[in-house]
Design an enzyme around this catalytic site. Sequence first.
Site, PDB file in Angstrom:
ATOM      1  N   GLU A 157      38.847  31.490  40.301  1.00  0.00           N
ATOM      2  CA  GLU A 157      39.241  30.184  39.788  1.00  0.00           C
ATOM      3  C   GLU A 157      39.650  30.160  38.313  1.00  0.00           C
ATOM      4  O   GLU A 157      38.947  29.604  37.473  1.00  0.00           O
ATOM      5  CB  GLU A 157      38.103  29.179  40.024  1.00  0.00           C
ATOM      6  CG  GLU A 157      37.714  29.076  41.481  1.00  0.00           C
ATOM      7  CD  GLU A 157      36.579  28.101  41.729  1.00  0.00           C
ATOM      8  OE1 GLU A 157      36.027  27.556  40.767  1.00  0.00           O
ATOM      9  OE2 GLU A 157      36.240  27.883  42.907  1.00  0.00           O
TER      10      GLU A 157
ATOM     11  N   GLU B 232      36.240  29.721  49.562  1.00  0.00           N
ATOM     12  CA  GLU B 232      34.965  29.040  49.321  1.00  0.00           C
ATOM     13  C   GLU B 232      35.096  27.605  49.802  1.00  0.00           C
ATOM     14  O   GLU B 232      36.128  26.960  49.582  1.00  0.00           O
ATOM     15  CB  GLU B 232      34.606  28.971  47.834  1.00  0.00           C
ATOM     16  CG  GLU B 232      33.983  30.188  47.233  1.00  0.00           C
ATOM     17  CD  GLU B 232      33.571  29.959  45.775  1.00  0.00           C
ATOM     18  OE1 GLU B 232      33.143  28.847  45.422  1.00  0.00           O
ATOM     19  OE2 GLU B 232      33.710  30.911  44.988  1.00  0.00           O
TER      20      GLU B 232
HETATM   21  C1  BGC Z   1      32.493  28.296  42.213  1.00  0.00           C
HETATM   22  C2  BGC Z   1      31.024  28.628  42.453  1.00  0.00           C
HETATM   23  C3  BGC Z   1      30.217  27.336  42.421  1.00  0.00           C
HETATM   24  C4  BGC Z   1      30.722  26.436  43.515  1.00  0.00           C
HETATM   25  C5  BGC Z   1      29.964  25.129  43.656  1.00  0.00           C
HETATM   26  C6  BGC Z   1      32.963  27.144  43.072  1.00  0.00           C
HETATM   27  O1  BGC Z   1      34.069  26.528  42.508  1.00  0.00           O
HETATM   28  O2  BGC Z   1      33.287  29.430  42.447  1.00  0.00           O
HETATM   29  O3  BGC Z   1      30.585  29.530  41.469  1.00  0.00           O
HETATM   30  O4  BGC Z   1      28.850  27.575  42.535  1.00  0.00           O
HETATM   31  O5  BGC Z   1      32.066  26.105  43.227  1.00  0.00           O
HETATM   32  O6  BGC Z   1      30.114  24.363  42.505  1.00  0.00           O
END
Ligand code: BGC
Length: 599
Positions: free
Chosen positions: A267, A485
């Site tokens: 990101e 993610e």
């Molecule tokens: C990040 C993680 C974070 C998750 C929840 C993602 O954008 O890569 O490190 O814990 O969001 O906030």
Amino acid sequence: MAPSVTVKLGGATLLAASALAASPSGYGYGGNSTAAPSPTITSDAGYSATTFNTASASTYLPLPDFSNEQLAFLWDQVYAAINTTVSPTPEPSVFPKPGYLHPLVPAYVSEVENAKLPSDFLWGVASAALQVEGAAAAEGKGPSVWDFIPHRWVNAIADNSTADVAANSYYLYKQDNARLKALGIQSYSFTISWPRVIPFGKGPVNEEGIAHYDDFFVNLQENGIKGVVTLFHWDTPLALFNNYVRYAKLIIERYDKYVTVWYTFNEPQYCNWRFPNYPYGTLLPSYNGIGAGGTKAAFLCGHYTLLAHAEVYNWYKNVYKGTKPMSFKNSANWIIANSTSAADAEAVSRVNDFNMGWFGGPWTDGDYPASLRSTLGDLLPTFTQAQKDMIKGSADFYALDGYTANVAAAPPNGIAACAANSSDPNYPQCAVTATVQPDGFPIGPNSDPGATWLWSTPGGIRPYLSFIVNTYFPKVASKGIVVSEFGFSDPYESSFNTLGQILWDLRRADYMQGYLDNILAARALDGVNVTGIFAWAIYDNFEWNSGLSTKFGLQYVNLTSQERHPKASMFQFLNWFKLHGEDTTATANITAPIGHKRM
Ligand code: BGC
């Protein structure tokens, strides 16, 4: 799970005992599960009352013992009770899971009930080194900015916790990998800690740190889990903010044979959110005249991140001749307009440009979108033609960390006035985002107060995936898109104090089912080439500025015993892959009842 570990005596035991009082009874190990009796104050004839004044101390008490053991003992008091690699104990063949009284959440999209994913579809759970490893100062690791922030920047972390121990996976990874295998999870998306491998960011390699990852990769492979590796997930070595390429080459050369997919960066969009409020400008030296941060710092950060990514990609493909897919992960969300006005439509497109478009060079001509250039002018660095050529095409697939959705509107003073004024509070994006629908109702159920940005919006991910590949970056269509993610933090989960309350995480289970069904609908019904899915997170971890109290895990972590327990959402996730995956790694043991079908 009950790892075989001896809890050390002394301070470590004290730590474990005091924390056990707050842990679900019966699930701790290595200690008693009954709370210690409250101390009683007795008037002791041997002592009289006194007033202490440490300022008047003239010397320190002599320590009787200056040995390595004594020093290790002192550190044990500060850090975790578990500080050597733990040998795994056998995993259960059957896990406690939801039953018929409250079955799992039913399917959202009935048309995809029988749809199947191909056998090469990648799926699994995710984590990041800083958020799970602990062992912050162990075995030669250098500090990262995220070791520094919780310790030195007062109230930067909501609950004032640190990542010093977190889920302690640095020592517990063998059990964690055995757990992934026992749950039938195909792949693990994790990250490597740069300051653990190269403590000063540049300079000598830390043999102990790299030996740890050597063991980790071998163990992951022995458990039959595919490794998806991100080289950088925000834990910049405190010693520097550059020299990434050398670190990347070192890790890739050493571990390429174990890795299924590489991500260079997590990101880079976070340059935007970090650098306008750049805290290190006052607490640490700042480089390149960035001073206290601001827009210039944010776009310089993005610029060099993209160049570093492209350099690593080109070296990997053309010099090293690597064959694994490589990309970087993007933080971006589905944006809907607040009204049908042309101004709000433009606001939507500006949000997309200032998030996805900023790092879209690999999918376009290698340069920034026109809207960024015209708004930012000299604040946006320029690429040479050779750099654009290097950036163009430098990703084998698109990786989307797409957690939620937002509503966008033009700012009250209009986009043009905002874009012409670098002091405007909405500059440079010049669009305002909200989490209520145009009719004023929230876009979905909200998450924990430590993640107020996150709303459960499963209906957004399906059109968003189509938008990216059919409209925004058409070049993605043939290369494919991975949802790298997505995840949810149930509200106030950290306030629950029994395991029973914690394990039935209904909002997260619902989020999982809703997102998975909609991602599958994008693939099976809308023809979007989705090639992988990774849920955040493998277990509860250190949620950056929200600390340890904001939970994202599909498994609960008892921070005293470090035991991990699958929540209902884990079974929701596994059941889904059992139903839709051709890769049948998921075992029969994870099947839990699913609720009635939706009409
Ligand atoms: C990040 C993680 C974070 C998750 C929840 C993602 O954008 O890569 O490190 O814990 O969001 O906030």
